[in-house]
Design an enzyme around this catalytic site. Sequence first.
Site, PDB file in Angstrom:
ATOM      1  N   HIS A   1       0.841  -1.199   0.000  1.00 13.71           N
ATOM      2  CA  HIS A   1       0.000   0.000   0.000  1.00 13.71           C
ATOM      3  C   HIS A   1       0.876   1.250   0.000  1.00 13.71           C
ATOM      4  O   HIS A   1       2.077   1.194   0.274  1.00 13.71           O
ATOM      5  CB  HIS A   1      -0.903   0.028   1.238  1.00 13.71           C
ATOM      6  CG  HIS A   1      -1.796  -1.151   1.361  1.00 13.71           C
ATOM      7  ND1 HIS A   1      -2.477  -1.465   2.518  1.00 13.71           N
ATOM      8  CD2 HIS A   1      -2.122  -2.137   0.479  1.00 13.71           C
ATOM      9  CE1 HIS A   1      -3.183  -2.564   2.347  1.00 13.71           C
ATOM     10  NE2 HIS A   1      -2.987  -2.990   1.111  1.00 13.71           N
TER      11      HIS A   1
ATOM     12  N   HIS B   1      -9.559 -12.908   8.266  1.00 15.06           N
ATOM     13  CA  HIS B   1      -9.026 -12.325   7.032  1.00 15.06           C
ATOM     14  C   HIS B   1      -9.444 -13.194   5.861  1.00 15.06           C
ATOM     15  O   HIS B   1      -9.449 -14.418   5.951  1.00 15.06           O
ATOM     16  CB  HIS B   1      -7.500 -12.235   7.110  1.00 15.06           C
ATOM     17  CG  HIS B   1      -6.876 -11.492   5.960  1.00 15.06           C
ATOM     18  ND1 HIS B   1      -6.611 -12.090   4.748  1.00 15.06           N
ATOM     19  CD2 HIS B   1      -6.473 -10.206   5.839  1.00 15.06           C
ATOM     20  CE1 HIS B   1      -6.063 -11.202   3.932  1.00 15.06           C
ATOM     21  NE2 HIS B   1      -5.971 -10.047   4.562  1.00 15.06           N
TER      22      HIS B   1
END
Length: 419
Positions: free
Chosen positions: A104, A170
Amino acid sequence: MRVDLAYGTGGLAVDLPDERTTVITPVDRAAAGDEAAELRRALREPVAGPPLRERVSRGQTVAISACDGTRPQPRHLMIPAILAELDGVVDLDDVVILVATGTHRGNTDTELRAMFGDQVVDAVRIVNHDARDASSLRWMGRFGKDVPVWLNREWADADVRITTGFVEPHFFAGFSGGPKLVAPGLAALETVLTLHDAARIGDPRATWGVIEGNPVHDDVRAIAAGTGVTFALDVVLNREQKIVRAFGGDLAPMHAAATAAARAAAMRPVAEPFEVVVTTNAGFPLDQNLYQSVKGMSAAAQVVRPGGTIICAAECRDGFPDHGSYREVLTSAASPEALFQEISRRTVTVPDQWQVQIQARIQRAARVIMHTSHLSDAELATAHLEQTGDIAATVESLPGRVCVLPEGPMTIPYLAEEV
């Protein structure tokens, strides 16, 4: 019935038909009466191994790994708690906080101050990990199923390495937190691409709530164990993003205890699939962009009937986003089916293809409609997605039973017969 959906920072209320709607939320858990005290307890009474302060010696350098700005980690509480435990032993000049960005973008100074607080930002050096900066990485070797591992140089060279995170289910790593704060969080792009290749992501065991035998998490654990973590601190949060309980100590047993607590609260059985599932991406900060919103879609996909409809409410104030390769990959083929087939055949991994692979897999089985405030109908059409401005009206127009996940991926429903 009126249901309040987690959406941006203000939420979104929708009216849905009482007679055919089921709302599924995490087990309601009260926050710790004193969150700071709960963190101190975890640091001083770890799940396994000695307290943090006993693991650190005067003059040592310390690296602390923390989640980036897309995650609701209470960094403003966790980092000061650690620094307080190290007070008198470690000089703040010898401490670095590493934002575990993975692939990211780095966080801005304004974002860092919102994440950590002014006092921490002004007192401690904070570095955004950059997976693409070779000069900032150190070769560590091969771990797990032949994963080439480069890690952040400041992490690798530190005398003391402390992970901090929060644990929730997740969508392909099983659970967050723990070893993920080493890799992919602080890893090189090549390491991340290997961990997220089409074969690993396509494995049916790479899914919510599965750790052992999950090819992604197996390798993530192997990397953290093989490269070394001095102390790990994770928290489990409630729907208000407050700390319910903190867990500290040796990484593996600490994370096992935290995942057990998260599983009990977040994994909810249902008897049969639904024709319509309304989901969110848990509000800000997770619903900042469409890339992250695949998690909300994936939570809904666990219980939508084949051929059914998923409606995902995600604010997407950061767009697709514009950084990274998600938008480019997502718009590179004519349909979700074409994307899925093309990615599944790949032997060379492209950044962000894993998110597209999962989104395409979901869309092969279900219609997906978005509700956003910052993406146009035309932009979503390029992503093979529809948009609705009125969730209630869209649900009313669709037949069948309706499931609502107001907290999105904070609640993972599953078909009871599959367990």
